[in-house]
Write a protein that holds these residues in place. Structure first.
Motif, PDB file in Angstrom:
ATOM      1  N   VAL A  82       0.853  -1.184   0.000  1.00 21.66           N
ATOM      2  CA  VAL A  82       0.000   0.000   0.000  1.00 21.66           C
ATOM      3  C   VAL A  82       0.891   1.237   0.000  1.00 21.66           C
ATOM      4  CG1 VAL A  82      -1.785   1.288   1.244  1.00 21.66           C
ATOM      5  CG2 VAL A  82      -1.811  -1.226   1.262  1.00 21.66           C
ATOM      6  N   GLU A  83       0.858   2.003  -1.086  1.00 20.23           N
ATOM      7  CA  GLU A  83       1.599   3.258  -1.145  1.00 20.23           C
ATOM      8  C   GLU A  83       0.706   4.379  -0.620  1.00 20.23           C
ATOM      9  OE1 GLU A  83       3.926   4.357  -4.519  1.00 20.23           O
ATOM     10  OE2 GLU A  83       4.060   2.280  -5.234  1.00 20.23           O
ATOM     11  N   LEU A  84       1.299   5.301   0.122  1.00 20.03           N
ATOM     12  CA  LEU A  84       0.493   6.365   0.713  1.00 20.03           C
ATOM     13  C   LEU A  84       1.307   7.607   0.997  1.00 20.03           C
ATOM     14  CD1 LEU A  84      -0.044   5.810   4.507  1.00 20.03           C
ATOM     15  CD2 LEU A  84       1.335   4.229   3.178  1.00 20.03           C
ATOM     16  N   ASP A  85       0.592   8.716   1.118  1.00 17.47           N
ATOM     17  CA  ASP A  85       1.126   9.964   1.643  1.00 17.47           C
ATOM     18  C   ASP A  85       0.511  10.156   3.025  1.00 17.47           C
ATOM     19  OD1 ASP A  85       2.344  10.352  -0.799  1.00 17.47           O
ATOM     20  OD2 ASP A  85       0.771  11.668  -1.561  1.00 17.47           O
ATOM     21  N   ALA A  86       1.282  10.653   3.973  1.00 16.13           N
ATOM     22  CA  ALA A  86       0.763  10.840   5.331  1.00 16.13           C
ATOM     23  C   ALA A  86       1.445  12.019   5.998  1.00 16.13           C
ATOM     24  CB  ALA A  86       0.967   9.576   6.168  1.00 16.13           C
ATOM     25  N   GLU A  87       0.712  12.679   6.869  1.00 14.60           N
ATOM     26  CA  GLU A  87       1.251  13.774   7.663  1.00 14.60           C
ATOM     27  C   GLU A  87       0.509  13.853   8.992  1.00 14.60           C
ATOM     28  OE1 GLU A  87       0.423  17.788   6.335  1.00 14.60           O
ATOM     29  OE2 GLU A  87      -1.307  17.096   5.206  1.00 14.60           O
ATOM     30  N   ALA A  88       1.137  14.477   9.977  1.00 14.23           N
ATOM     31  CA  ALA A  88       0.457  14.750  11.239  1.00 14.23           C
ATOM     32  C   ALA A  88      -0.462  15.955  11.044  1.00 14.23           C
ATOM     33  CB  ALA A  88       1.482  15.030  12.336  1.00 14.23           C
ATOM     34  N   VAL A  89      -1.464  16.043  11.890  1.00 10.17           N
ATOM     35  CA  VAL A  89      -2.427  17.134  11.767  1.00 10.17           C
ATOM     36  C   VAL A  89      -1.998  18.348  12.578  1.00 10.17           C
ATOM     37  CG1 VAL A  89      -4.818  17.832  12.167  1.00 10.17           C
ATOM     38  CG2 VAL A  89      -4.317  15.546  11.283  1.00 10.17           C
ATOM     39  N   ASP A  90      -1.753  18.152  13.865  1.00 10.30           N
ATOM     40  CA  ASP A  90      -1.451  19.308  14.710  1.00 10.30           C
ATOM     41  C   ASP A  90      -0.304  19.082  15.696  1.00 10.30           C
ATOM     42  OD1 ASP A  90      -4.521  18.725  16.581  1.00 10.30           O
ATOM     43  OD2 ASP A  90      -2.657  17.615  16.509  1.00 10.30           O
ATOM     44  N   SER A  91       0.282  17.891  15.718  1.00  9.55           N
ATOM     45  CA  SER A  91       1.357  17.635  16.669  1.00  9.55           C
ATOM     46  C   SER A  91       2.295  16.567  16.123  1.00  9.55           C
ATOM     47  CB  SER A  91       0.795  17.189  18.016  1.00  9.55           C
ATOM     48  OG  SER A  91       1.832  16.805  18.899  1.00  9.55           O
ATOM     49  N   GLN A  92       3.596  16.798  16.272  1.00 10.25           N
ATOM     50  CA  GLN A  92       4.577  15.804  15.861  1.00 10.25           C
ATOM     51  C   GLN A  92       4.769  14.747  16.943  1.00 10.25           C
ATOM     52  OE1 GLN A  92       8.121  17.564  14.277  1.00 10.25           O
ATOM     53  NE2 GLN A  92       9.262  15.645  14.226  1.00 10.25           N
ATOM     54  N   TYR A  93       4.333  15.047  18.164  1.00  7.10           N
ATOM     55  CA  TYR A  93       4.498  14.120  19.277  1.00  7.10           C
ATOM     56  C   TYR A  93       3.610  12.887  19.077  1.00  7.10           C
ATOM     57  CZ  TYR A  93       4.376  12.166  23.977  1.00  7.10           C
ATOM     58  OH  TYR A  93       4.444  11.314  25.055  1.00  7.10           O
ATOM     59  N   GLY A  94       4.194  11.715  19.133  1.00  4.35           N
ATOM     60  CA  GLY A  94       3.433  10.479  18.996  1.00  4.35           C
ATOM     61  C   GLY A  94       2.804  10.301  17.642  1.00  4.35           C
ATOM     62  N   SER A  95       3.419  10.858  16.590  1.00  6.08           N
ATOM     63  CA  SER A  95       2.784  10.853  15.276  1.00  6.08           C
ATOM     64  C   SER A  95       3.284   9.753  14.355  1.00  6.08           C
ATOM     65  CB  SER A  95       2.983  12.212  14.597  1.00  6.08           C
ATOM     66  OG  SER A  95       4.362  12.467  14.385  1.00  6.08           O
ATOM     67  N   LEU A  96       3.969   8.766  14.870  1.00  3.04           N
ATOM     68  CA  LEU A  96       4.371   7.630  14.052  1.00  3.04           C
ATOM     69  C   LEU A  96       3.153   6.946  13.447  1.00  3.04           C
ATOM     70  CD1 LEU A  96       7.022   5.816  16.295  1.00  3.04           C
ATOM     71  CD2 LEU A  96       7.477   7.142  14.235  1.00  3.04           C
ATOM     72  N   LEU A  97       3.338   6.399  12.253  1.00  4.79           N
ATOM     73  CA  LEU A  97       2.293   5.554  11.680  1.00  4.79           C
ATOM     74  C   LEU A  97       2.366   4.220  12.414  1.00  4.79           C
ATOM     75  CD1 LEU A  97       0.071   5.262   9.553  1.00  4.79           C
ATOM     76  CD2 LEU A  97       1.803   4.365   7.996  1.00  4.79           C
ATOM     77  N   GLY A  98       1.764   4.187  13.597  1.00  4.40           N
ATOM     78  CA  GLY A  98       1.923   3.048  14.493  1.00  4.40           C
ATOM     79  C   GLY A  98       0.920   1.938  14.301  1.00  4.40           C
TER      80      GLY A  98
END
Length: 200
Positions: A94-110
């Protein structure tokens, strides 16, 4: 005609019955209330159920602190990452684009899970993928892929892809994509894209 002298006697004859009936009436009311509460109450697992945002290939969806767009879904008999690592098997990429919305903290694609019928598969942690590697940044899309190693007989029917940026998604929500596995041709080999900044 009842006189004032007869009133205490009449009251005395009514009181025992009223005293016996009142507890039964209260019990019936409480039981009825409990039945209504039980009928409308959510199941025990409801507090843990995440808020779901449905999406399609090419569509952008947001759930919690994650915005993602699935750009392609491919099936292959082997995959190779940008560093040259190769693995054979039955793979869904699955290819994708991803970004955090409002915080970099805990923003891993977990969370990257694929459910087929009653079986759930987690994205591989082998090779170079976006799964649990590198924090996502608000306002800056990253491009990459997640890959699922599946049993040989699993590439059929409908699958549900779930993406989230926390190991516990109950409070953050989850992005869901339905995938028609039968509509995806199986290629001999697929090269995983390098994880990096997406072209916008």
């Amino acid at each position: 005609m009842t006189t004032s002298a007869d009133a205490p006697l009449a009251e005395a004859t009514r009181t025992p019955w009223a005293r016996r009936a009142l507890p039964w009436a209260l019990t019936a009311a409480l039981l009825a209330g409990a039945w209504v509460v039980n009928a409308v109450a959510l199941p025990d697992s409801a507090p843990e159920a995440p808020f779901v945002t449905a999406t399609t290939v090419g569509g952008t969806a947001t759930a919690g602190n994650l915005t993602a767009k699935v750009t392609d879904v491919r099936a292959a008999r082997s995959i190779t990452d940008p560093r040259g690592w190769t693995a054979e098997g039955s793979w869904l990429v699955v290819e994708l684009d991803a970004e955090a919305v409002d915080s970099q903290y805990g923003s891993l694609l977990g969370v990257a899970e694929l459910t087929i019928d009653d079986r759930t598969f987690r994205a591989t942690e082998r090779g170079q993928t976006m799964f649990r590697t590198g924090a996502l940044v608000p306002g800056v899309m990253r491009h990459g892929a997640v890959a699922f190693e599946l049993p040989a007989d699993a590439l059929k029917g409908t699958a549900v892809l779930r993406l989230a940026n926390a190991s516990t998604v109950a409070d953050n929500g989850v992005i869901e994509l339905l995938i028609d596995l039968a509509a995806i041709p199986v290629e001999n080999a697929v090269n995983l894209p390098e994880t990096g900044w997406a072209d916008r």
